[in-house]
Every structure is written in structure tokens, then in C-alpha cells.
Write a protein that holds these residues in place. Structure first.
Motif, short mmCIF file in Angstrom:
data_model
loop_
_atom_site.label_atom_id
_atom_site.label_comp_id
_atom_site.label_asym_id
_atom_site.label_seq_id
_atom_site.Cartn_x
_atom_site.Cartn_y
_atom_site.Cartn_z
N ALA A 1 0.82 -1.21 0.00
CA ALA A 1 0.00 0.00 0.00
C ALA A 1 0.85 1.26 0.00
N THR B 1 -0.81 6.61 -6.45
CA THR B 1 -2.02 7.41 -6.34
C THR B 1 -1.73 8.90 -6.44
N THR C 1 5.25 -4.58 -4.92
CA THR C 1 3.94 -5.05 -4.46
C THR C 1 4.13 -6.53 -4.11
N GLN D 1 1.24 1.78 -3.54
CA GLN D 1 -0.07 2.29 -3.96
C GLN D 1 -0.17 3.78 -3.68
N PRO E 1 -3.51 -2.20 -4.02
CA PRO E 1 -2.42 -1.50 -4.71
C PRO E 1 -2.48 -1.68 -6.22
#
Length: 271
Positions: A123, A130, A144, A126, A156
Motif C-alpha cells: 500500500a 495514487t 507489491t 499504492q 495497490p
């Protein structure tokens, strides 16, 4: 942000690196800046608050320590295995809260820049994907790796697949191996690779340029960018044409075009 006991350090720090540029710093270095529910909540609240702050033109997300963010706090997740439902309610609440926080970054009218000095995994990767822009140290890496512990990085995956090609995303998700900052740049996951120690400065320089633009124009453009990426080609052009019309009707466009024709700097007045 939530109240923190006086004897405990804040898990999220906020500072203003220069006028119009806010920096949020993950401050759980001993826990590898893992996204606990409390940190997720504080990040979400801070992004929403700064998004409404007319004095802020751009936001930087950085971190203390050698790890940018290691993803979810697996020790915390494991502790809830002893819940009556095996942890399912806690897991659902945590995953939905994290997804809502990531969406708040996308929907924030202010561009958000990740400043990555260390590892960004699961995450944490992620979070980088993002953000609207990302700058990373040459020593940073990205992964990941959930597949390695029987937990595919499904959330993710959503952000990753919207940044890099399908084959690159699947490679990262299926192999679970880290990629270097240079590879991440080549993949399209980050924008720039910088020497260690200069990442925040570069992110601040980028944020300064963004903050100097019309806030109205940047907010309209960011929102339109994410909406059109989910559309088919014909719908995207139709939507973008309407956005251009609306943008042309704003005082920002009137001032910007006049300044261009008169060969002078525009005066946005922070819109």
C-alpha cells in the motif's frame, strides 16, 4: 488530525515548506511508516482539509526514516485474527478506509506529490502511484510483494495498473520483487529520480511551480484528467470540450490570455 497523547509523537506531521506548499510527513519510522488505521485516518483528514485551504496550491507527502511506507501494518492485521469473526470486520473497515484515503488524493483539487527517499511497498507503493506526481531517491525501490506472503496486492493493483502498462503491473504483482527508482521511472510509476537527500527539495520546487499557477485552472484540469481517463475516446473528447468551454469562461482564463497578449505576467490573485 486526531488528538495525540502528550507523551507520544504525532504519527503525521504537517509543515509549510514554502508559501502555498504544504508537506505531510509520515512519522512512524519505527513501524516502517506502516499505514495503521490511525495514520490512514489522519492522512485522509489532512488531505481533505488542505484541499479546502485557499492558501495552499500543492501538497507533498514525505516520510521520516529509511522507509517511505511499507503498506498496511501486518502485525496489527494479524492481531485481529483472534477476533470472533477472525478479523473480517476489521479487515473490511481497514481496506475500505485506505481506499477512501487514496481516493481523497485523486479527488483533492490540489496536486499531491510523493517525495520518496526509501522503500515503498504494497500500500506504500499504492500511495506513490495514487499521488499525481512522484519524485524518488536513486536509493528508493518499489514493490507489491503481497503474493510472497499469500496476500495478493489487490488494492495497490488498482493504482498501479493506472500508472504503468498491464504487463509491467502484472510483473510486479506476480513476482513480488522490488524494482529500482530508475526502473520505476521507466515504467511510468514516478516522474524523477534524484540523489539521496534532495528529493523533498525537488518536490518542493515542482510544487512551487504548480502553486504559482491559477488555482482554479489547476483544480479544473486535475479533476478533468482523472474523469476522462475512465472514458472511451469519443466521450472523453466530448467531456474535455465542455471542460475547455467552462475553463474559457473563468476569470483565470480571461486574465491569463490577456497577460499573454499583453506580454506581462498574469495576476491570478490566488483565484
Amino acid at each position: 488530525m486526531q488528538d495525540t497523547p502528550t507523551d507520544a509523537p504525532a504519527i503525521l506531521l504537517q509543515s509549510e515548506v514554502e508559501p502555498g506548499v504544504a508537506m505531510l510527513t509520515l512519522n512512524r519510522p519505527d513501524a516502517r511508516n506502516a499505514l495503521s488505521p490511525a495514520l490512514i485516518r489522519e492522512l485522509h483528514d489532512a488531505i481533505e482539509r488542505l484541499g479546502k485551504d485557499d492558501t495552499i496550491g500543492a501538497i507533498i507527502i514525505a516520510a521520516k526514516g529509511s522507509v517511505f511506507c511499507s503498506g498496511h501494518d501486518v502485525k496489527e492485521l494479524t492481531a485481529h485474527r483472534s477476533d470472533p469473526d477472525g478479523g473480517k470486520a476489521f479487515y473490511r473497515k481497514t481496506m475500505y478506509a485506505c481506499s477512501a484515503m487514496m481516493l481523497s488524493i485523486v479527488m483533492c483539487p490540489k496536486p499531491v506529490i510523493a517525495a520518496v527517499e526509501g522503500h515503498a511497498t504494497a500500500a506504500g507503493c499504492q500511495l506513490v502511484a495514487t499521488c499525481d506526481l512522484a519524485v524518488a531517491s536513486s536509493h528508493a525501490d518499489f514493490a507489491t510483494p503481497g503474493v510472497n506472503i499469500g496476500l495478493f496486492c489487490s488494492t495497490p493493483m488498482v493504482a498501479l495498473n493506472r500508472n504503468v502498462s498491464r504487463k509491467r503491473a502484472m510483473e510486479m504483482l506476480l513476482l513480488g520483487e522490488p524494482i529500482s527508482a530508475t526502473e520505476a521511472k521507466n515504467y511510468g510509476l514516478i516522474n524523477r529520480v534524484m540523489p539521496a537527500g534532495s528529493v523533498v527539495g525537488e518536490a518542493a520546487a515542482m510544487a512551487h511551480v504548480i502553486a504559482s499557477k491559477s488555482r482554479t485552472t489547476v483544480a479544473m484540469g486535475k479533476a478533468a484528467f482523472y474523469r476522462q481517463t475512465e472514458m472511451g475516446l469519443v466521450d472523453a473528447y466530448s467531456f474535455a470540450s465542455e471542460v475547455m468551454v467552462d475553463n474559457l469562461m473563468t476569470p483565470a482564463a480571461e486574465e491569463g490570455i490577456a497577460a499573454f497578449l499583453e506580454k506581462r505576467p498574469p495576476n491570478w490573485g490566488n483565484d
